[in-house]
Scaffold this motif. Structure first.
Motif, short mmCIF file in Angstrom:
data_model
loop_
_atom_site.label_atom_id
_atom_site.label_comp_id
_atom_site.label_asym_id
_atom_site.label_seq_id
_atom_site.Cartn_x
_atom_site.Cartn_y
_atom_site.Cartn_z
N PRO A 105 0.81 -1.22 0.00
CA PRO A 105 0.00 0.00 0.00
C PRO A 105 0.84 1.27 0.00
CG PRO A 105 0.02 -0.98 2.18
CD PRO A 105 0.75 -1.93 1.28
N GLY A 106 0.45 2.20 -0.87
CA GLY A 106 0.98 3.55 -0.80
C GLY A 106 0.08 4.37 0.10
N THR A 107 0.12 5.70 -0.08
CA THR A 107 -0.71 6.55 0.77
C THR A 107 -2.19 6.28 0.57
OG1 THR A 107 0.95 8.30 0.88
CG2 THR A 107 -1.32 8.94 1.28
N ASP A 108 -2.63 6.11 -0.69
CA ASP A 108 -4.06 5.92 -0.91
C ASP A 108 -4.41 4.83 -1.92
OD1 ASP A 108 -3.24 7.14 -3.23
OD2 ASP A 108 -4.32 9.02 -2.86
N ARG A 109 -3.42 4.08 -2.43
CA ARG A 109 -3.71 3.00 -3.36
C ARG A 109 -2.46 2.15 -3.52
NH1 ARG A 109 -3.82 6.13 -9.26
NH2 ARG A 109 -2.05 7.52 -8.85
N ASP A 110 -2.56 1.11 -4.36
CA ASP A 110 -1.41 0.27 -4.65
C ASP A 110 -1.32 0.07 -6.17
OD1 ASP A 110 -3.35 -1.64 -5.31
OD2 ASP A 110 -3.17 -2.69 -3.40
N LEU A 111 -0.31 -0.68 -6.62
CA LEU A 111 -0.11 -0.85 -8.06
C LEU A 111 -1.24 -1.64 -8.71
CD1 LEU A 111 3.74 -1.44 -8.14
CD2 LEU A 111 2.52 0.45 -9.27
N PHE A 112 -1.88 -2.54 -7.96
CA PHE A 112 -3.05 -3.22 -8.50
C PHE A 112 -4.16 -2.22 -8.83
CE2 PHE A 112 -1.87 -7.55 -6.78
CZ PHE A 112 -1.91 -8.18 -8.02
N ARG A 113 -4.35 -1.24 -7.95
CA ARG A 113 -5.37 -0.22 -8.19
C ARG A 113 -5.01 0.61 -9.43
NH1 ARG A 113 -9.05 2.65 -5.12
NH2 ARG A 113 -9.39 0.63 -4.12
N VAL A 114 -3.73 0.96 -9.55
CA VAL A 114 -3.31 1.71 -10.74
C VAL A 114 -3.61 0.91 -12.00
CG1 VAL A 114 -1.31 2.66 -11.98
CG2 VAL A 114 -1.54 3.03 -9.52
N ARG A 115 -3.35 -0.39 -11.97
CA ARG A 115 -3.62 -1.22 -13.14
C ARG A 115 -5.11 -1.30 -13.43
NH1 ARG A 115 -0.84 -7.08 -13.73
NH2 ARG A 115 -2.33 -7.70 -12.12
N SER A 116 -5.91 -1.40 -12.38
CA SER A 116 -7.36 -1.47 -12.59
C SER A 116 -7.92 -0.16 -13.15
CB SER A 116 -8.07 -1.80 -11.27
OG SER A 116 -8.05 -0.71 -10.37
N GLU A 117 -7.18 0.94 -12.91
CA GLU A 117 -7.61 2.24 -13.42
C GLU A 117 -7.04 2.54 -14.80
OE1 GLU A 117 -6.27 4.73 -10.28
OE2 GLU A 117 -7.99 4.32 -8.97
N GLY A 118 -6.38 1.57 -15.41
CA GLY A 118 -5.90 1.74 -16.78
C GLY A 118 -4.41 1.82 -16.95
N GLY A 119 -3.64 1.84 -15.86
CA GLY A 119 -2.19 1.88 -15.97
C GLY A 119 -1.65 0.56 -16.49
N ASP A 120 -0.58 0.63 -17.27
CA ASP A 120 0.03 -0.57 -17.83
C ASP A 120 1.10 -1.07 -16.86
OD1 ASP A 120 1.05 -2.62 -19.34
OD2 ASP A 120 1.23 -1.46 -21.20
N VAL A 121 0.66 -1.86 -15.89
CA VAL A 121 1.53 -2.40 -14.85
C VAL A 121 1.71 -3.89 -15.12
CG1 VAL A 121 1.84 -2.82 -12.38
CG2 VAL A 121 0.75 -0.69 -13.17
N ARG A 122 2.96 -4.34 -15.24
CA ARG A 122 3.23 -5.72 -15.60
C ARG A 122 4.15 -6.37 -14.57
NH1 ARG A 122 4.22 -5.43 -22.21
NH2 ARG A 122 2.65 -3.78 -22.61
N VAL A 123 3.84 -7.63 -14.26
CA VAL A 123 4.69 -8.43 -13.39
C VAL A 123 5.77 -9.10 -14.23
CG1 VAL A 123 4.80 -10.43 -11.86
CG2 VAL A 123 2.86 -8.84 -11.70
N VAL A 124 7.02 -8.96 -13.82
CA VAL A 124 8.14 -9.61 -14.51
C VAL A 124 8.90 -10.45 -13.49
CG1 VAL A 124 8.36 -7.82 -16.28
CG2 VAL A 124 9.64 -7.60 -14.15
N TYR A 125 9.74 -11.34 -14.00
CA TYR A 125 10.50 -12.23 -13.13
C TYR A 125 11.99 -11.90 -13.13
CZ TYR A 125 6.15 -14.78 -13.14
OH TYR A 125 4.82 -15.11 -13.01
N SER A 126 12.37 -10.91 -13.91
CA SER A 126 13.76 -10.49 -13.98
C SER A 126 13.79 -9.08 -14.55
CB SER A 126 14.55 -11.44 -14.90
OG SER A 126 15.77 -10.84 -15.30
N PRO A 127 14.75 -8.25 -14.13
CA PRO A 127 14.88 -6.92 -14.75
C PRO A 127 15.18 -7.02 -16.24
CG PRO A 127 16.78 -7.41 -13.37
CD PRO A 127 15.76 -8.46 -13.07
N LEU A 128 15.79 -8.13 -16.67
CA LEU A 128 16.04 -8.29 -18.10
C LEU A 128 14.75 -8.50 -18.89
CD1 LEU A 128 19.28 -10.49 -18.00
CD2 LEU A 128 19.09 -8.02 -18.37
#
Length: 374
Positions: free
Chosen positions: A96-119
């Motif tokens: 959690p951040g101050t008022d949301r998390d990255l899941f919330r950003v993704r649900s609001e249209g942000g392109d948030v992706r889970v990766v398994y390596s920085p490469l």
């Protein structure tokens, strides 16, 4: 994995516990500085099997948990921007951040992706040259080398649409800060074997001598941890305070020279804020000026971030070893993995998450009968 079962042998565990009981003549408080070790301790019930008076204090060993709220809010602001692909390991999405998390950003249209390596994030940047790709680079010395390699490769290959939001922290200054606290009760440390496999052990002797505490480098299986506790207790009983490597199958005094060279090239040491603790001098890394064009904080100019910690969350005290998770009034009620108040409840290495997942399952009779998890 070959040889893994040997480090989960119940009979050997009983023998180590007997050795610890035989050695103890007075109360001792030990701190493990690794969230992975915390989860093993709680999952296997090791803390409940130790003799009376030997207490394990859970330290700030979860890199997700100590990532400051300001950095989380910066990540959320960047991830919400049009044209950005924000890449992160999965355990950061529920923090959690101050008022949301990255899941919330993704649900609001942000392109948030889970990766398994920085490469993986670097590959996404090459496949999307018209988008800005940002990787959330957090962690201790263990994850820093691959993150440094990704930035090094981006510069070498001229991938200009790749940047990294960096919040790397270093373990030795954290140990120094813990020992410098007026409320500190720690008398010995279990140091994280994976950190020392990268950095070696050269930073620890000075800490052990100055604070007069034994530091034993150990691994993550039940027998690793019991052997580490045994060695710390023996030193304490003898009045010694040296650095001891109980994880020689993975740790060498010099660490990993290639990884250390990569860190030295890409990063520079800096003061770093730790969530719930405050700023610890020289306790983190940031990108060096040579790689500044790949620094997401500079690229996106995320400033004037106003943060607000939940008043009911006591994760800062948990991270400092001043409070056990189940001593927090919100634990398991207002704060659960589905609706967390702090990162310690959602991180795979968080102490609160360990207590929530395992401590409610009952008290095991041996370290290895508590769980079938390998």
């Amino acid at each position: 994995m070959k040889y893994l079962a040997e480090f989960q042998n119940p009979e050997l565990a009983r023998g180590l516990l007997d050795d610890i009981r035989a050695a103890v003549t007075r109360p001792w408080a030990l701190m493990e500085v690794c969230g992975g070790q915390t989860h093993t301790i709680i999952r296997q019930g090791i803390d409940q099997l130790l003799p009376d008076g030997v207490e394990l204090i859970h330290g700030p060993g979860c890199p997700v948990c100590v990532t400051p709220l300001e950095v989380i809010d910066k990540a959320l602001a960047i991830a919400a921007r049009p044209g950005v692909i924000f890449c992160s390991f999965g355990d950061m999405l529920r923090v959690p951040g101050t008022d949301r998390d990255l899941f919330r950003v993704r649900s609001e249209g942000g392109d948030v992706r889970v990766v398994y390596s920085p490469l993986d994030a670097l590959r996404i940047a090459t496949e999307n040259p018209d988008r800005e790709v940002v990787f959330f680079g957090i962690g201790f010395e263990t994850t820093a080398p691959p993150n440094a390699m990704a930035v090094h490769q981006a510069r070498k290959r001229g991938i200009r649409n790749f940047s990294m939001l960096v919040s790397h922290v270093r373990v030795p200054p954290a140990i120094d800060a813990v020992m410098g606290s007026p409320d500190c009760r720690v008398q010995g440390f279990l140091a994280a074997g994976h950190v020392c496999s990268v950095m070696g052990t050269s930073e620890y002797p000075e800490l052990a001598a100055r604070h007069r505490v034994p530091i034993v480098v150990t691994g993550f299986e039940p027998l690793d941890i019991l052997e580490g506790i045994r060695r710390v207790v023996r030193q304490l009983e003898r009045g010694e305070h040296t650095v001891d490597n109980a994880y020689p199958r993975a740790v060498r005094p010099e660490g990993n020279p290639a990884a250390r060279a990569m860190l030295s090239d890409v990063f520079e040491v800096t003061d770093r804020a730790w969530r719930g603790i405050g700023t610890i001098p020289l306790s983190g890394w940031r990108l060096s000026p040579r790689y500044r064009e790949h620094d997401a904080e500079h690229r996106f100019d995320v400033v004037d971030i106003a943060t607000r910690e939940p008043a009911a969350c006591r994760s800062g005290e948990v991270l400092q070893g001043l409070l056990k998770p189940n001593q927090c009034e919100a634990f398991g009620t207002d704060c659960t993995p589905r609706s967390p108040l702090g990162a310690t409840m959602v991180s795979s290495e968080g102490a609160c998450a360990a207590y929530y997942l395992y401590r409610r399952l009952g008290t095991p009779t041996t370290p290895l009968e508590a769980s079938s998890v390998v």
